[in-house]
Structures are given as structure tokens and as C-alpha cells.
Scaffold this motif. Structure first.
Motif, mmCIF file in Angstrom:
data_model
loop_
_atom_site.group_PDB
_atom_site.id
_atom_site.type_symbol
_atom_site.label_atom_id
_atom_site.label_comp_id
_atom_site.label_asym_id
_atom_site.label_seq_id
_atom_site.Cartn_x
_atom_site.Cartn_y
_atom_site.Cartn_z
ATOM 1 N N MET A 92 45.794 44.141 31.660
ATOM 2 C CA MET A 92 46.329 43.241 30.632
ATOM 3 C C MET A 92 45.316 42.151 30.279
ATOM 4 S SD MET A 92 50.386 42.562 31.462
ATOM 5 C CE MET A 92 49.909 41.195 32.433
ATOM 6 N N VAL A 93 44.696 41.573 31.300
ATOM 7 C CA VAL A 93 43.740 40.483 31.073
ATOM 8 C C VAL A 93 42.528 40.986 30.277
ATOM 9 C CG1 VAL A 93 42.096 38.943 32.253
ATOM 10 C CG2 VAL A 93 44.453 39.106 33.054
ATOM 11 N N LYS A 94 42.011 42.156 30.678
ATOM 12 C CA LYS A 94 40.844 42.694 29.962
ATOM 13 C C LYS A 94 41.176 42.934 28.494
ATOM 14 C CE LYS A 94 38.804 45.112 33.902
ATOM 15 N NZ LYS A 94 38.584 46.437 34.496
ATOM 16 N N SER A 95 42.345 43.489 28.217
ATOM 17 C CA SER A 95 42.620 43.780 26.808
ATOM 18 C C SER A 95 42.890 42.499 26.019
ATOM 19 C CB SER A 95 43.713 44.843 26.623
ATOM 20 O OG SER A 95 44.905 44.376 27.141
ATOM 21 N N GLU A 96 43.455 41.468 26.653
ATOM 22 C CA GLU A 96 43.624 40.193 25.948
ATOM 23 C C GLU A 96 42.265 39.572 25.601
ATOM 24 O OE1 GLU A 96 46.963 40.206 24.815
ATOM 25 O OE2 GLU A 96 46.622 38.053 24.999
ATOM 26 N N ILE A 97 41.331 39.640 26.546
ATOM 27 C CA ILE A 97 40.006 39.062 26.296
ATOM 28 C C ILE A 97 39.326 39.798 25.129
ATOM 29 C CG2 ILE A 97 37.675 38.776 27.292
ATOM 30 C CD1 ILE A 97 39.017 37.889 29.877
ATOM 31 N N GLU A 98 39.502 41.121 25.112
ATOM 32 C CA GLU A 98 38.933 41.918 24.009
ATOM 33 C C GLU A 98 39.573 41.579 22.668
ATOM 34 O OE1 GLU A 98 39.105 46.292 24.295
ATOM 35 O OE2 GLU A 98 37.894 45.998 26.119
ATOM 36 N N ARG A 99 40.859 41.241 22.709
ATOM 37 C CA ARG A 99 41.593 40.988 21.461
ATOM 38 C C ARG A 99 41.193 39.701 20.757
ATOM 39 N NH1 ARG A 99 47.914 40.904 22.146
ATOM 40 N NH2 ARG A 99 47.839 40.014 20.065
ATOM 41 N N TYR A 100 40.595 38.772 21.502
ATOM 42 C CA TYR A 100 40.275 37.459 20.916
ATOM 43 C C TYR A 100 38.782 37.145 21.043
ATOM 44 C CZ TYR A 100 45.323 36.943 20.958
ATOM 45 O OH TYR A 100 46.662 37.125 20.751
ATOM 46 N N PRO A 101 37.942 37.881 20.334
ATOM 47 C CA PRO A 101 36.495 37.670 20.485
ATOM 48 C C PRO A 101 36.014 36.350 19.876
ATOM 49 C CG PRO A 101 36.939 39.321 18.781
ATOM 50 C CD PRO A 101 38.266 38.949 19.368
ATOM 51 N N ASP A 102 36.853 35.720 19.032
ATOM 52 C CA ASP A 102 36.365 34.550 18.293
ATOM 53 C C ASP A 102 36.805 33.201 18.863
ATOM 54 O OD1 ASP A 102 35.086 36.238 16.527
ATOM 55 O OD2 ASP A 102 36.917 36.491 15.317
ATOM 56 N N VAL A 103 37.564 33.196 19.954
ATOM 57 C CA VAL A 103 38.004 31.904 20.496
ATOM 58 C C VAL A 103 36.844 31.246 21.257
ATOM 59 C CG1 VAL A 103 40.444 32.542 20.673
ATOM 60 C CG2 VAL A 103 38.939 32.927 22.626
ATOM 61 N N SER A 104 36.950 29.902 21.450
ATOM 62 C CA SER A 104 35.855 29.237 22.161
ATOM 63 C C SER A 104 35.988 29.385 23.677
ATOM 64 C CB SER A 104 35.783 27.764 21.762
ATOM 65 O OG SER A 104 37.035 27.180 21.967
ATOM 66 N N GLY A 105 37.159 29.809 24.113
ATOM 67 C CA GLY A 105 37.322 30.004 25.544
ATOM 68 C C GLY A 105 38.727 30.451 25.901
ATOM 69 N N PHE A 106 38.913 30.755 27.170
ATOM 70 C CA PHE A 106 40.229 31.171 27.676
ATOM 71 C C PHE A 106 40.649 30.262 28.821
ATOM 72 C CE2 PHE A 106 38.774 35.064 25.703
ATOM 73 C CZ PHE A 106 39.934 35.560 25.116
ATOM 74 N N ILE A 107 41.966 30.011 28.869
ATOM 75 C CA ILE A 107 42.523 29.369 30.061
ATOM 76 C C ILE A 107 43.343 30.437 30.745
ATOM 77 C CG2 ILE A 107 43.949 27.508 30.966
ATOM 78 C CD1 ILE A 107 43.712 26.469 27.980
ATOM 79 N N LEU A 108 42.915 30.826 31.918
ATOM 80 C CA LEU A 108 43.611 31.833 32.692
ATOM 81 C C LEU A 108 44.680 31.140 33.521
ATOM 82 C CD1 LEU A 108 42.344 34.694 32.326
ATOM 83 C CD2 LEU A 108 40.556 32.968 32.260
ATOM 84 N N ASP A 109 45.922 31.531 33.321
ATOM 85 C CA ASP A 109 47.048 30.875 33.989
ATOM 86 C C ASP A 109 47.847 31.949 34.734
ATOM 87 O OD1 ASP A 109 49.609 29.853 34.498
ATOM 88 O OD2 ASP A 109 49.999 29.257 32.430
ATOM 89 N N GLY A 110 47.897 31.828 36.049
ATOM 90 C CA GLY A 110 48.612 32.846 36.843
ATOM 91 C C GLY A 110 47.726 34.021 37.197
ATOM 92 N N PHE A 111 46.462 33.917 36.880
ATOM 93 C CA PHE A 111 45.483 34.964 37.155
ATOM 94 C C PHE A 111 44.128 34.312 37.384
ATOM 95 C CE2 PHE A 111 42.017 37.693 35.990
ATOM 96 C CZ PHE A 111 42.346 38.898 36.569
ATOM 97 N N PRO A 112 43.305 34.751 38.351
ATOM 98 C CA PRO A 112 43.637 35.713 39.387
ATOM 99 C C PRO A 112 44.594 35.134 40.428
ATOM 100 C CG PRO A 112 41.382 34.908 39.651
ATOM 101 C CD PRO A 112 41.907 34.291 38.410
ATOM 102 N N ARG A 113 45.356 36.022 41.037
ATOM 103 C CA ARG A 113 46.353 35.604 42.032
ATOM 104 C C ARG A 113 46.074 36.216 43.388
ATOM 105 N NH1 ARG A 113 50.886 34.113 38.630
ATOM 106 N NH2 ARG A 113 52.635 33.345 39.824
ATOM 107 N N THR A 114 45.114 37.120 43.462
ATOM 108 C CA THR A 114 44.719 37.721 44.744
ATOM 109 C C THR A 114 43.187 37.787 44.751
ATOM 110 O OG1 THR A 114 44.666 39.981 43.851
ATOM 111 C CG2 THR A 114 46.764 39.247 44.765
ATOM 112 N N THR A 115 42.599 37.920 45.953
ATOM 113 C CA THR A 115 41.134 37.999 45.989
ATOM 114 C C THR A 115 40.649 39.269 45.284
ATOM 115 O OG1 THR A 115 41.464 38.648 48.281
ATOM 116 C CG2 THR A 115 40.470 36.531 47.929
#
Ligand code: ADP
Length: 191
Positions: free
Chosen positions: A68-91
């Protein structure tokens, strides 16, 4: 493109602070909890599988959230950044995420950890249960399971990011505005 991880126990206020960061910095908020709840609402196969786990306070398998995270990152190539919330949750998720970003020539810029006590966690979740219709906020055994899973599986990430010099703590017991002021200072320093 910047990647900030907002980190902390359930109810720490990650979602609230992430929304303020979106407004101020034009980042995209990527919450795996929100994405999973959207899948549940849409009645997808993934959502049906996730619902059983989430309702009992258990984690969804690493490969599902990673996908899910990989496809979200791919979907928004034009944003200045991402705030990851609830991820990563395990090593495992953290390793895989670092490897994925490295493949894209990017990295995690910083981990912002909101510190609150277990007692505050319980208060906040009880309060949220009255406002939002989340089954996982309603049962005492489920809340306890999420807190102990956080300590066992998610807290080890603190050392992982400390070793990379990327871990920063913020006191999460103050007002929303006071906490956001501290987060802003941190982001400005790390950007
Ligand atoms: P909270 O921060 O209150 O724990 P979230 O909205 O972030 O809640 O997540 C709700 C639930 O979704 C979690 O308890 C877990 O079951 C599942 N979940 C969310 N993110 C992940 C993840 N990265 N890995 C595994 N399960 C996750």
C-alpha cells in the motif's frame, strides 16, 4: 522529495499533527490506518482480511502495508514530501522501506516521535471512541493489546532510527498548538 515519519503510540496525536504538517508544508499525509479503513469501507478483499485483524488490535501483515505504501508513493510523484503515519510499525517494515527509498535515490529525513504515557494513551482512545466509530477503540482488551503490541513490536524501531541519527522526541502531553510549534522547528531544522 522528503520523508518524515511521525511516530508514537496509538492516540499520541499523530493524525492531528500530520494534518497540520500537510497545511503548512504541502506534504502528503500517508496513514496506513486510514488506507486500511478505506479498504474496509470499500469492502475490498484486502479490507475484509484487514478488518478481522484490526478489530482485535492485531497488525496487518507487513507485505500488505508495504504494498500500500509503495503504491501511494508512486501515485503522488509531484508532492514535496510524505508524512508517514502508522508506518513503519515493525523492524521488517522499516528495513523494507529504507531499501525501497534507496532504490529510488531517496531516504528518510527524520523520525518525529510523540511521547505520551500509557495512561494518556488510554484516556485519548476512550475520548476518540466517543467521536469516531472505530471498533478497535471500544474494547478494553483490544486497547491493551494495541498498547502491548506497540511496546513489543514498534518501540524497537526507536533504536533502529537512533542508530541512523534520525530519531527526535517531542513531548506529546501539551496543547495541539504547542506540540505543532515544536514539530515545525524540527522540520525546519531537518529540511
Ligand atoms: P492507532 O495509531 O490509533 O493505533 P492507526 O489508525 O494507525 O491507529 O491503525 C489502526 C490499525 O491498523 C492498527 O491497530 C493495525 O491493526 C493496523 N495497521 C495500521 N498500520 C499498520 C502497519 N504499518 N502494519 C501493520 N498493521 C497496521
Amino acid at each position: 522529495m522528503k520523508h518524515f515519519i511521525i511516530f508514537g503510540p496509538p492516540g499520541a496525536g499523530k493524525g492531528t499533527q500530520a494534518k497540520l504538517m500537510v497545511e503548512k508544508y504541502n506534504f502528503k499525509h500517508l496513514s496506513t490506518g486510514d488506507l486500511l479503513r478505506a479498504e474496509i469501507k470499500a469492502g475490498t478483499e484486502l479490507g475484509r482480511k484487514a478488518k478481522v485483524l484490526i478489530d482485535d488490535g492485531n497488525f496487518v501483515p507487513d507485505e500488505i502495508v508495504l504494498g500500500m505504501v509503495k503504491s501511494e508513493i508512486e501515485r503522488y510523484p509531484d508532492v514535496s514530501g510524505f508524512i508517514l503515519d502508522g508506518f513503519p510499525r515493525t523492524t521488517t517494515q522499516a528495513f523494507a522501506f529504507d531499501a525501497h527509498l534507496e532504490g529510488l535515490g531517496m531516504f528518510v529525513n527524520g523520525v518525529i516521535s510523540i511521547i505520551i504515557s500509557d495512561a494518556t494513551v488510554i484516556d485519548r482512545i476512550h475520548h476518540r471512541a466517543l467521536i469516531e466509530d472505530r471498533k478497535d477503540d471500544m474494547r478494553e482488551d483490544v486497547i491493551q493489546n494495541r498498547i502491548s503490541t506497540y511496546h513489543a513490536k514498534t518501540e524497537p524501531l526507536i533504536d533502529y532510527y537512533k542508530r541512523q541519527g534520525k530519531y527526535h522526541e517531542i513531548d506529546g502531553e501539551g496543547t495541539i498548538e504547542a506540540i505543532f510549534a515544536k514539530i515545525s522547528l524540527l522540520i525546519d531544522r531537518l529540511s
